[in-house]
Motif scaffolding. Structure first.
Motif, mmCIF file in Angstrom:
data_model
loop_
_atom_site.group_PDB
_atom_site.id
_atom_site.type_symbol
_atom_site.label_atom_id
_atom_site.label_comp_id
_atom_site.label_asym_id
_atom_site.label_seq_id
_atom_site.Cartn_x
_atom_site.Cartn_y
_atom_site.Cartn_z
ATOM 1 N N GLN A 26 0.842 -1.192 0.000
ATOM 2 C CA GLN A 26 0.000 0.000 0.000
ATOM 3 C C GLN A 26 0.874 1.237 0.000
ATOM 4 O OE1 GLN A 26 -3.256 0.000 2.830
ATOM 5 N NE2 GLN A 26 -2.853 2.137 3.304
ATOM 6 N N PHE A 27 0.519 2.204 -0.842
ATOM 7 C CA PHE A 27 1.171 3.509 -0.845
ATOM 8 C C PHE A 27 0.163 4.537 -0.383
ATOM 9 C CE2 PHE A 27 4.014 1.622 -4.206
ATOM 10 C CZ PHE A 27 5.157 1.631 -3.416
ATOM 11 N N ASN A 28 0.480 5.224 0.679
ATOM 12 C CA ASN A 28 -0.386 6.272 1.230
ATOM 13 C C ASN A 28 0.071 7.636 0.744
ATOM 14 O OD1 ASN A 28 -1.857 4.461 2.861
ATOM 15 N ND2 ASN A 28 -0.314 4.577 4.452
ATOM 16 N N ALA A 29 -0.840 8.555 0.697
ATOM 17 C CA ALA A 29 -0.547 9.971 0.474
ATOM 18 C C ALA A 29 0.155 10.266 -0.845
ATOM 19 C CB ALA A 29 0.243 10.546 1.650
ATOM 20 N N VAL A 30 -0.361 9.704 -1.926
ATOM 21 C CA VAL A 30 0.099 10.082 -3.255
ATOM 22 C C VAL A 30 -0.704 11.314 -3.645
ATOM 23 C CG1 VAL A 30 0.320 9.371 -5.664
ATOM 24 C CG2 VAL A 30 0.610 7.674 -3.830
ATOM 25 N N VAL A 31 -0.037 12.419 -3.868
ATOM 26 C CA VAL A 31 -0.733 13.676 -4.158
ATOM 27 C C VAL A 31 -1.459 13.552 -5.498
ATOM 28 C CG1 VAL A 31 -0.483 16.163 -4.453
ATOM 29 C CG2 VAL A 31 0.974 14.945 -2.825
ATOM 30 N N ALA A 32 -2.723 13.910 -5.504
ATOM 31 C CA ALA A 32 -3.581 13.719 -6.677
ATOM 32 C C ALA A 32 -3.126 14.506 -7.900
ATOM 33 C CB ALA A 32 -5.027 14.077 -6.329
ATOM 34 N N THR A 33 -2.245 15.469 -7.724
ATOM 35 C CA THR A 33 -1.718 16.220 -8.862
ATOM 36 C C THR A 33 -0.416 15.623 -9.402
ATOM 37 O OG1 THR A 33 -0.569 17.731 -7.358
ATOM 38 C CG2 THR A 33 -2.768 18.387 -8.127
ATOM 39 N N ASN A 34 0.046 14.537 -8.798
ATOM 40 C CA ASN A 34 1.283 13.880 -9.244
ATOM 41 C C ASN A 34 0.919 12.838 -10.304
ATOM 42 O OD1 ASN A 34 3.728 12.606 -9.588
ATOM 43 N ND2 ASN A 34 4.152 12.379 -7.401
ATOM 44 N N TYR A 35 0.571 13.326 -11.486
ATOM 45 C CA TYR A 35 0.073 12.463 -12.558
ATOM 46 C C TYR A 35 1.071 11.395 -13.005
ATOM 47 C CZ TYR A 35 -3.338 16.196 -12.509
ATOM 48 O OH TYR A 35 -4.275 17.120 -12.100
ATOM 49 N N PRO A 36 2.372 11.694 -13.085
ATOM 50 C CA PRO A 36 3.307 10.627 -13.460
ATOM 51 C C PRO A 36 3.312 9.466 -12.460
ATOM 52 C CG PRO A 36 4.343 12.760 -13.770
ATOM 53 C CD PRO A 36 3.049 13.005 -13.032
ATOM 54 N N ASP A 65 -5.933 16.806 -2.871
ATOM 55 C CA ASP A 65 -6.285 15.506 -2.309
ATOM 56 C C ASP A 65 -5.077 14.579 -2.353
ATOM 57 O OD1 ASP A 65 -8.834 16.547 -2.187
ATOM 58 O OD2 ASP A 65 -9.619 15.327 -3.827
ATOM 59 N N THR A 66 -5.077 13.595 -1.466
ATOM 60 C CA THR A 66 -4.085 12.528 -1.544
ATOM 61 C C THR A 66 -4.830 11.222 -1.791
ATOM 62 O OG1 THR A 66 -4.072 12.266 0.860
ATOM 63 C CG2 THR A 66 -2.349 13.637 -0.091
ATOM 64 N N LEU A 67 -4.180 10.331 -2.510
ATOM 65 C CA LEU A 67 -4.766 9.054 -2.880
ATOM 66 C C LEU A 67 -4.043 7.925 -2.162
ATOM 67 C CD1 LEU A 67 -4.886 9.713 -6.731
ATOM 68 C CD2 LEU A 67 -6.700 10.127 -5.045
ATOM 69 N N ILE A 68 -4.772 6.853 -1.884
ATOM 70 C CA ILE A 68 -4.208 5.657 -1.278
ATOM 71 C C ILE A 68 -4.284 4.547 -2.314
ATOM 72 C CG2 ILE A 68 -4.370 3.994 0.605
ATOM 73 C CD1 ILE A 68 -5.899 6.218 2.164
ATOM 74 N N PHE A 69 -3.137 3.931 -2.598
ATOM 75 C CA PHE A 69 -3.033 2.876 -3.612
ATOM 76 C C PHE A 69 -2.748 1.538 -2.948
ATOM 77 C CE2 PHE A 69 -2.392 6.541 -6.221
ATOM 78 C CZ PHE A 69 -2.785 6.172 -7.489
ATOM 79 N N LEU A 70 -3.307 0.466 -3.517
ATOM 80 C CA LEU A 70 -3.081 -0.887 -3.014
ATOM 81 C C LEU A 70 -2.860 -1.839 -4.162
ATOM 82 C CD1 LEU A 70 -3.180 -2.947 -0.603
ATOM 83 C CD2 LEU A 70 -5.611 -3.214 -1.144
#
Length: 73
Positions: A26-36, A65-70
């Motif tokens: 899991q990756f926490n706190a991926v900034v929603a504007t970090n498109y790459p 916003d920040t996104l959480i990835f799994l």
């Protein structure tokens, strides 16, 4: 950017997690504007499992916003 370092870091993290018996990553706190970064995680099989509204303060004082990835296996 554009040199494949992010891909190497993420794939290494996946391999290490599997080798140590983890069932997902899991990756926490991926900034929603970090498109790459978002594009990379999606290409590597991660899914967005949550959003934290206004979870990151940008340099100009506004919030994103920040996104959480799994990724599970």
């Amino acid at each position: 950017r554009g040199k494949g370092i992010g891909r190497l870091l993420v794939t290494d993290s996946i391999h290490r997690a599997k080798r140590h018996g983890f069932r997902g990553l899991q990756f926490n706190a991926v900034v929603a504007t970090n498109y790459p970064a978002i594009s990379l995680y999606l290409k590597l099989g991660f899914t967005i499992i949550g959003t934290i509204k206004n979870g990151y303060r940008l340099g100009d004082g506004s919030f994103a916003d920040t996104l959480i990835f799994l990724k599970s296996w």
